[in-house]
Structures are given as structure tokens and as C-alpha cells.
Design an enzyme around this catalytic site. Structure first.
Site, PDB file in Angstrom:
ATOM      1  N   GLY D 138      26.628  -6.016 -49.255  1.00 49.85           N
ATOM      2  CA  GLY D 138      25.445  -6.568 -49.457  1.00 49.85           C
ATOM      3  C   GLY D 138      24.536  -5.830 -50.396  1.00 49.85           C
ATOM      4  O   GLY D 138      24.606  -4.604 -50.213  1.00 49.85           O
ATOM      5  N   CYS D 139      23.503  -6.588 -51.048  1.00 44.67           N
ATOM      6  CA  CYS D 139      22.560  -5.693 -51.530  1.00 44.67           C
ATOM      7  C   CYS D 139      21.706  -4.986 -50.888  1.00 44.67           C
ATOM      8  O   CYS D 139      21.683  -3.544 -51.282  1.00 44.67           O
ATOM      9  CB  CYS D 139      21.785  -6.743 -52.513  1.00 44.67           C
ATOM     10  SG  CYS D 139      20.988  -8.128 -51.766  1.00 44.67           S
ATOM     11  N   TYR D 140      21.027  -5.398 -49.817  1.00 50.43           N
ATOM     12  CA  TYR D 140      20.164  -4.439 -48.940  1.00 50.43           C
ATOM     13  C   TYR D 140      21.053  -3.399 -48.376  1.00 50.43           C
ATOM     14  O   TYR D 140      20.595  -2.120 -48.632  1.00 50.43           O
ATOM     15  CB  TYR D 140      19.537  -5.361 -48.051  1.00 50.43           C
ATOM     16  CG  TYR D 140      18.288  -6.196 -48.527  1.00 50.43           C
ATOM     17  CD1 TYR D 140      17.281  -5.460 -48.663  1.00 50.43           C
ATOM     18  CD2 TYR D 140      18.319  -7.357 -48.075  1.00 50.43           C
ATOM     19  CE1 TYR D 140      16.077  -6.307 -49.325  1.00 50.43           C
ATOM     20  CE2 TYR D 140      17.277  -8.286 -48.530  1.00 50.43           C
ATOM     21  CZ  TYR D 140      16.022  -7.420 -49.120  1.00 50.43           C
ATOM     22  OH  TYR D 140      15.042  -8.477 -49.427  1.00 50.43           O
ATOM     23  N   THR D 142      23.717  -1.826 -49.522  1.00 50.18           N
ATOM     24  CA  THR D 142      23.936  -0.764 -50.446  1.00 50.18           C
ATOM     25  C   THR D 142      22.820   0.128 -50.569  1.00 50.18           C
ATOM     26  O   THR D 142      23.031   1.326 -50.471  1.00 50.18           O
ATOM     27  CB  THR D 142      24.359  -1.636 -51.634  1.00 50.18           C
ATOM     28  OG1 THR D 142      25.393  -2.222 -51.724  1.00 50.18           O
ATOM     29  CG2 THR D 142      24.540  -0.472 -52.834  1.00 50.18           C
ATOM     30  N   ALA D 143      21.812  -0.263 -50.727  1.00 49.70           N
ATOM     31  CA  ALA D 143      20.470   0.551 -51.103  1.00 49.70           C
ATOM     32  C   ALA D 143      20.263   1.426 -49.563  1.00 49.70           C
ATOM     33  O   ALA D 143      19.897   2.475 -49.702  1.00 49.70           O
ATOM     34  CB  ALA D 143      19.055  -0.370 -51.470  1.00 49.70           C
TER      35      ALA D 143
END
Lengths: 329, 329, 329, 329
Positions: D138-140, D142-143
């Protein structure tokens, strides 16, 4: 299915210098040069920001002072210096043996210094090819003249009529020098006209081009400031000699096979052209008027097709590599 | 210095109903009514959002179904219902004894139902005063017709010429129904024309008004969608019979002492008119054309002077309180 | 139904001066004073912009030089001068007999000059009422301390734990001096932290307040720059002694009947508080952690409740008129 | 200086299918595939938008219905289908012989279907290389997980403490299905938290990863909606066992030579990472707290490193071409 043969390769690359690299157009030039398969950045100058290092496309660039630029090491120089200041450095770079694309107004039609080919590529390709010096067009003139060229060349505009141009530009067109009226707190949520009354510098450039093309029409130009970072849309209303059955026909004919002209079925959108080196054009007849009237809409990214992108497009032709190389379409 | 005498007071307030209160104009109406010294909100209807409670200006409002609206309890009803659906409810509210301001297109010039005074207040003040039913103008026509009225009334426009109108509106003009093309991810950073080719509904309203005023001119209208929440700017290019020495004179004369017309020295800005019930106008002669040409710029908040604000301005005149009451200037 | 009795009235108004009127907070003060039923603008000073005329709320204001300010004619003076420069002018205005609200940091807790009541109105109302000099809180501290006060006063926070504050502010918090990093072209589409590492000036103010309240907790503060013109949201994570069954109970109890505290059922939104003098608060227990942890969200308009609005709220109490007068809730 | 040798070449390209191509991530995938030197788009499916043609990077793509997808012709399939719906199609594509990258949550840690390598590339590169099926993060996560990994692996976090994550995402993270709360008129000028109380789906994914890494710490996650089109910034506050003399050392050591990890000297900015497949990280010790505390900031483009870019990065490793191919750094 599923086997890949991948070959990496290297060519010798042209050393390229960018003068005035700290502005929006200058940074865009650096990014294009770094990603170009046949170019590499030899130096980038900035006056006020000399010595500072910025990241462009993930790579660090340290701006050097203009007077420290090793002009003789560059095969190609782009000048994104301010109007008035550019001409002198263009001369120096030419004297050092570099081909030069000048993005300032100094060499454009209607300005002080004449003689260099005017790099409105799709119109003046023959003059640009192999040239050693090219005057890169202004952002508004690029969007507007490309939209008008098929009408002028086809003698479709009613003689003596006025071409009405309303256009809007993102704030990067105003540069990145700190001014109160360009602060986020001032521009966000706002929209206004500026340079009204036919006072904008780019009008001179457009009038000179129209005159050179033999157009028998006036032109009126009202630019506006958009609360977006980049992009230009020009909305052009013209009076025709006769109605067009197929409003898009003049552009379809004139710009067949042009890689950077995009004819679209509805109103072009800034969103669809930003970060791309294209001009997107749509035309539609207007109903309910006594004279036959036509609306032409033209959208570009002011920093690419309106500045750095067209500059690289011209440079490709000047040095003899494919015109589309290194340019996002 | 330093003594304050402060008197609080209460008046009996007009009970006011808002039909179609969940849209942007409807919510703005609710906010204006709640802050108005002579009005109080009796009910607010919404179809799809019936039963939901929203905060408007810090107060909670629960939308009721239209069919549950106690029309007979309202002295004044604003209809912000969709075009086509509004007329029936206006009739019901009138039958129940309420004065009505209809913000839809249904009763406006050029549309199906005729006869109600057209609430372009500064032009039709006499007809609006004391009226029981008023057709509130569209947002674009408000900005454009107020800018054109002094030119038409003064017979300043070249006979048979075309009035070229380019205008831009914030997204609230398109309502708050969920549509993909109005998502933040689509609109942010974008700018485009829409309803081109003289196809926009508001053109009919403007042409009818111009015809009623006896104007001998065509009109061309190209609206654009701005990446801002609210505000309209119209950029109008006209050909004059004769040049004007003082380009602002027609508006200065016609609109002297108008509380909601603001004549400005430079290009009006959306930022300077949002959240205010004003029309801000500037005019400038265009140079370098064979015919004398004039640029008129006109800015409004599409939700206030272009909708809810002008509706309250009209309502004030209808019920006999000062025209400026409850309106942010 | 339908009869309106409307009474206009006039009171004598307090003459008010605004020092440092050209910044965002200063202009907001001018607008509030002009719309206030008991105040009128006596003068507005600006140093760099002296002599320029701006429109605020439809009225023209000409800034005078600070040294030309007729301090003796003002019953009340607001100072929106820069930190460091304000204190001297506050002293001059006090010497001239005016009550003063200082919006700079000079008199706030943790800064050089002490002794003036700290105008966090809902907490220090008794000290502010009738005071002749008040230190108006910073924007971040207003949002954060109002959110924390019920937890500190109720001794609900786990002793020795750290209060983690992430906050985001619109760009008007950075003022309107022209800086490159605040240009629209730089801020649009961006989001970043700044003043990280507990380096922001407002942390000192908050730590002093927490210490004065006897809080046994550390505080960590990371501010961010939002691409919006105005508004602050603080997201505060605290470790509690014990879980709360009703997460909103501390605020509901402490702030019952407060006109400018708004307790909401879900995450508060900047959009719902801008142009209003309110603090909007929501709290929710966090699941899945070993220690009981609570999230508190607090939103304000940095220019109103975080600056000019709270300043007028304090001024109302200082001069003895209703606290809510002239303030948009 | 000035001679260019330019060689064009062609390789056989991998036929690639994109399932769920009409969303923001799907379109980004199509654009990356079309620009990739070793891939070509075989088909792109969309359910609701089947039959519509869109321009992606200047090329027209016509979406076909999922059931018409010639899965057997693709060597590689990306699924950007909704959570829940993706798993079935992933199975079909695998059965047809294609390698698959699933961008949905279906196969990620903490979700229903387990076993596929988790494509957090920099951490799980060995598992991804040559794999036939990968679960794209997921995007969050990953960060956040890339920012946390060096701290967890180095056992630097205080045992039993809580990791506090405040994060903000541009609206493209919410998809392009039309919803009222995502309209431009609602999001512009706004900022708010959502999914608060540790309720966001991505928390499960992060908790499973932290558990698998053996982390002895809780995690608290508060996401916010930013008024920007794309980009994520995570602001992470952790309590350490001991202070770090060099706050950046853990990342410098762990991520040496990583092509898509960018360690920066100050707060990373969304603006500097959008349109690039990188994670930009900065860390700073926090002063004035009893426990040693650290702030870690991590920025990505949610559509590239947080979705389509990392998917292509994984695919490159799966099919055996250089990891960086076709990805903008």
C-alpha cells in the site's frame, strides 16, 4: 512470450550549457538535457543563486557564475537569461563556437535584434534545421501563432477583421523572482487579467509574425493569471470570410503527421498538455452570429512547448538528430 | 475616548423558506438568511439529502423533504431547485401566499415561463421593488449584463458588431452533485473551456436581455472552468462607434451611488469579490486596432452577486427593507 | 406573517488603531474593526507600504507611517507588528492612554517581556476582562493549548509521557513578505514540514503555558506548510493514565456554553472553521496500543481565532462589551 | 565537440496487461508500460468505463471489459483492481501463465490471502527477484515501513514504546470514483484527518510487517487528506533506546546505493518526489524531551513509489531486467 532481450548502449553526447538555469525555464532545460539521449549538461549558470546546489530530476546541479561558464566547452548553449541581458551572452557563446538557442525575447520578431530564424518549429522547420542560432518563441505566441497559422496561410480570415485572443497562463510564466503578488496567499483562489489594453510584450512578437505572414487582420490580446503552476490556454475568436463545414479541416491538413501537434475532438485542457511538448488544438464554429465566426482553442505547457521543450526541439534540428529526441510527447 | 454605549435590540423577523438548500447556492442562501437582521430560517428542503444535518455559519440545519415543507408558514421563499423542477414549487409557494425569488432559469428571459420581473437589480430595481415573484438572473448573465448595460443604453457599440465574451467560473458554478470531471484530482491544475460554440444555457438569457434592450449586436460566449471554488471573471471585447476618451465614464455615470457596483482602477480580481455581493468593473481602450475597441472586465462571486446575494438583494426590495441589509459588501 | 419592523441605530464607537496593518493579520484586524458595531478605525500603520491605499471589506484604507500614528486618539490599539519590534510601540500606545492587544510574541509566556495577561480567552477570561494590556496567543498555541487544557486540568495525561503534536498551517501564517519559497509556483501541490526538531518559536510559548498549568509531560511539535491560504489543524497524540469511556467528555464539560468552542462528532476540517472565530475539537481513543492513547484534533482559522479574531474577542472583554460582538461564529 | 552518434534500436518487448486500468494507479501503470523500453501494452481493462478511449502519455488506449482480456497473451499482468475483487483475477492470470503484480490489498500481510512475496522492494528484493507473483505494498505502508526498517532492524526503538505516525496524502489516493467529498469545491482549501482511531486499512498491513520484523513497539496512525493531486508525507515520531549522534546514520548505512531511496538534508517535500519513483527520507533528533526522541520524515509519490512505480520496479526484478528500467528517478 516472456523472454526479454535488453541492450544497454552509450553514445557520445553533446556537451550543453544552460545560461540562466535557476529560473523555471532554466531548470526545465537542465532536466531535459540530463534526460536527453544525446546531450549532457556541461554547466549551468545562475547569477543570484551562484554556488547553490539544486536537485533536478534526481541529480544535483551546482550553479556557477555566468562569468565562470566555460563557453568553449559547450557544443550547444541555451540562454534562458532575462530579456535585454541575453543578447550579450548569446554573442559570447556564438564567438566561442557554440550553437545557441536564445529563449529570451531579444532576437524575436518585433524586438531589437533581428536576423536569427524564429524557432516556431512547425512553421519555420526549414530555417531552423542546421541553423547555428535560433530565437525561441515566447510562450503565448507559440500557442496562438500555431493556432492561427492555418487560418492565415489559407486566407480564411475576413479581411480587416480583428482576431480576439483571451489567454490564461499558470504562474510559472511570471518567473520565480519573489514578488508579493505571486505569493501563494495572493494567487490561490484568484483569477485576474493583466497587461491589458494590448500592452503585453508578446503582442509585438505576434503582430510582427502576422505581418510577415501577410495577414490582413488586427489582433487583440488579453492575458490572465491562472492559479496553476504551469500551462497556457488561448481562446481565439476570429471572423471568417466564409463558414467552414469542417471546422478542424485547416489544422488537419496543415499539421498532418506533426509529432507535437495534437488535434482534439473537444476543448483542450491544460491538464492534458502539462509535462508534454505538445500544442493541443480544437476549433468550433460559433452559432447565431451574422458574420461567420470561429473559436480556436490552443493549449500548451508554457515551460515545455512554450519554452524549454520547443528549445530542445529546435536544438535537435540544429544539430541533426531526430526532432522528437528527449522530448515527452 | 473609551466609553461605549451598546444597545442590543430585537425585531420581528420574516420567516423564510429555502427550497433546494443542499446545493452551493442553497447553503449560501441559508447562511445569508440566518445572518440577516430581518429574516429567520423557517425551513430548508433537500431531496436526496433529506434528513441530514449540516452546519451553516455555525448553526445546525436539518434538511426536510420538499413535500414536508410548511410553505404556508413562510413569508418569503427562495427556490434554488434545479432548472425545470423549480417552476412547479414556485407556483406552490406563491399559492401558499409567500413572496418568491426563483434562482433557477425557469422564469428568466429566453426560457419557458415569462412574466416575472428579471431581478438584475441595478437595472430593474423599479420592477423588483414590492414584487411578489422575481426571476433571479444566472451567474454569468449578472456579471456580463451589468458590464454591458451602460454601453447598450448609451448606444456606444458599433451597430452590427459582435460582442466577444470570454468568461471563467469557479467550480461551485457546476453544483455539488458528484461527477468525475469535478473531482479535485481532475480540476486541480487544470483549465479548460466548456459549452463552447455558443451552446451555454446562459447565452439565451443574455441574448433575450440584449434584444429587449434594443441592442444591435451579436454576442459570442465562451465559458471556462477555473480551478477555484468560487468567483467569475468575464472579459468582454466590444467594437465601439467611436473611441472613448475616458473609458470608465459610462459606468461611472450609470452606476453612481450603487452600493454593490465597484468601479476599479485596474483589472478586477476574483479574490477581491468573493464572499461579497458586488460586481467589480474595469474598462480600458485597446490600442493598435483599426476599429475603436474596448475591453470590459467584470468580476463577481458566482454564489453571492451571481446567485444567493442578488436573491437577498431582490428580496429586500420586495419586502421593503433597505436593499443592502444582510449583504456583505 | 410578512410584516417587518426594522430599526437602524447608532452608538458612539470606540476609535481603534491598528499598528502593522499591511500584513495578513493586520488586514484582518482592519476588516473586523470596520464591521464591529462598537468600533471604528482611527488609523492603520504600515512601514514599507506607508501611503498605499487598499480595499478591506469594500472600504479604502490608506496606511500611514507608524511615527505619524495619532496614538492619543485611539481608545484601543492592536499591534500586529513583527516580534521584537512590537514591544516598543505597545509601550508608546499604553503611555498615550490606549488599551492595547499585542499580537506579537513579545509579551507571551516564554518570551522576554512578562506580566501581561495571556489572552487565551477561554482559559484566562477573568484576567483579560477589564485588562488594559493583553498578550494575544500565537496561532499554533491557540489551537493546541485549547485542545490540551481539559486534559491537563483534569490530570488525565500519563505522568512523564510525551505529547506528540503534528500540525499544519496555511501559508498566511508565514506572512506576506515576498519570499521565493512562498511563491504560488513553489507551494501549490506541495506539503512539507518546517522548523522541525522542536525548533519552532511557538514551542516555547506552549512549554511555558504547560509548565504554568503544572503539566508533567513533555511536548514534541512538528509544524507543516499546507497549500491553502488559511487554517490550522493540530493532530495531538497523548498517552492517558486511564482509558476514557467517553472520549469527548473532558471538552464537553470544560467548554460547556463557550460561544467559540465547537465540539464536533468527527474529524474537524479547516474548511469548516476558516472565516470564523472558532476552535473546532474532536477526540477519539486509539485502539490496539498497550498504553491508553488518545487522539485530539483541533482546527482554527489562523488569522481569526489564531490572531485577529481572538484579539477582538479579548478587546471586547477589555472594554466591557459582549465577548462575541463583531466576530463571525 | 559537436558530433553526435545516435543509434536507434529495438528489442522484443514483453506483452503486458493491466487489469483495472481506469483508476489513477491503473492509468499510471499504462503510462509506465508504454514508456518502458522492455514492455508494451497488450490490453487494459476497465469495468464501468469499458469501451472508452483515453489518452495516456499521448497515446490512445481503449479499455476492454475484464472478461474480454486475452490473459494468455500477456507475459506480465498488473492488477489494479479493487480490494476483494482482485484476488480472483490474479488467480486467472496466473493460471493463464502470466507473472502477476497485485496492487490490491488482497495478498498483502494482514489480509486474507497469504504467501506471495511482499513487494517492498528495498527490503524484500531477494524474494521478489524471479518471483511469479508479488503483492505490491500500500502507499502509506511503503512510505512508513521504508522509513522504519533501519530503526527496527537496528533495534534502536525503545521497547514497548509507541511509534506515532501522522501522514497526509493527496486525493488520488482515494481513487477517481465520483464522491461528493472529493469534489474540487469540497477539497480545495481544506485539510482534515480521516480513518482516525487506528481504523485505516493500511494499519493492519503495517502491524503485520512490524510483527514479522520482530518489532517490540506499538504503532498509531492518523492519515489526513491533502488538497493536492498526488504525494504522501509521513511524519513519524519514535522513542529511542539511546540518542543518535548522527540522526541519519541508520538510513545512510541501510540504504547505501539504493537507486530509489533519497536521503535529504532537510524536511523532504512532496513537490520534490511527485512524478518520481523515490522515497525521500530525513531524520532529526527532537530536543527538550526526557526520553530520546526522533522525528523521521518520509515522502513518496503515492501513484509511483506508492503504487505503479514500485509495481514496475518489482516487475523488472521478476522478469530479470535492470531494476531501474522505465522508472523516473
Amino acid at each position: 512470450v516472456g523472454r526479454v532481450n535488453y541492450y544497454a548502449f552509450t553514445v557520445n553526447k553533446l556537451p550543453v550549457g544552460v545560461l540562466g538555469a535557476s529560473g523555471y525555464a532554466g531548470r526545465e532545460l537542465c532536466a531535459l538535457v540530463q534526460a536527453h539521449p544525446c546531450m549532457e549538461l556541461a554547466f549551468a549558470t545562475a547569477n543570484e543563486q551562484r554556488g547553490t546546489t539544486v536537485r533536478v530530476g534526481g541529480k544535483a546541479i551546482t550553479f556557477i557564475a555566468p562569468e565562470d561558464a566555460p563557453l568553449g566547452q559547450a557544443a550547444l548553449v541555451f540562454s534562458a537569461l532575462p530579456h535585454g541581458a541575453s543578447h550579450e551572452w548569446v554573442t559570447r557563446a556564438r564567438d566561442a563556437g557554440a550553437r545557441v538557442v536564445d529563449l529570451s525575447a531579444d532576437l524575436r520578431p518585433g524586438n531589437e535584434h533581428q536576423g536569427a530564424p524564429y524557432g516556431l518549429t512547425e512553421i519555420n522547420r526549414a530555417d531552423v534545421t542546421g541553423a547555428e542560432l535560433v530565437a525561441n518563441p515566447g510562450c503565448y505566441p507559440t500557442a496562438i501563432l500555431l493556432a492561427l497559422a492555418p487560418l492565415i496561410e489559407g486566407e480564411l480570415i475576413a479581411p480587416g477583421s480583428a482576431i480576439i485572443v483571451d489567454a490564461a497562463s499558470g504562474v510559472s510564466g511570471a518567473g520565480n523572482a519573489p514578488k508579493r503578488e505571486l505569493l501563494f496567499g495572493e494567487v490561490a483562489g484568484d483569477y485576474r487579467a493583466y497587461g491589458i489594453g494590448n500592452e503585453h510584450r508578446h503582442l509585438r512578437e505576434m503582430r510582427s509574425s502576422l505581418a510577415a505572414w501577410g495577414a490582413d487582420a488586427d489582433i487583440v490580446f488579453t492575458p490572465h493569471l491562472l492559479p496553476v503552476a504551469r500551462g497556457i490556454l488561448a481562446s481565439i475568436t476570429v471572423t471568417l470570410r466564409e463558414p467552414l463545414d469542417d471546422a478542424m479541416a485547416p489544422w488537419r491538413t496543415r499539421f498532418a503527421d506533426e509529432p507535437f501537434i495534437e488535434l482534439v475532438d473537444g476543448p483542450p485542457s491544460i491538464r492534458d498538455v502539462v509535462h508534454r511538448n505538445v500544442t493541443s488544438i480544437h476549433a468550433r464554429m460559433l452559432t447565431g452570429t451574422r458574420q461567420p465566426m470561429l473559436l480556436v482553442l490552443s493549449a500548451i505547457d508554457n515551460l515545455l512547448k512554450g519554452a524549454a521543450g520547443q528549445a530542445v526541439q529546435n536544438a535537435n534540428l540544429m544539430v541533426g538528430v531526430p526532432e522528437t529526441l528527449g522530448l515527452p510527447a
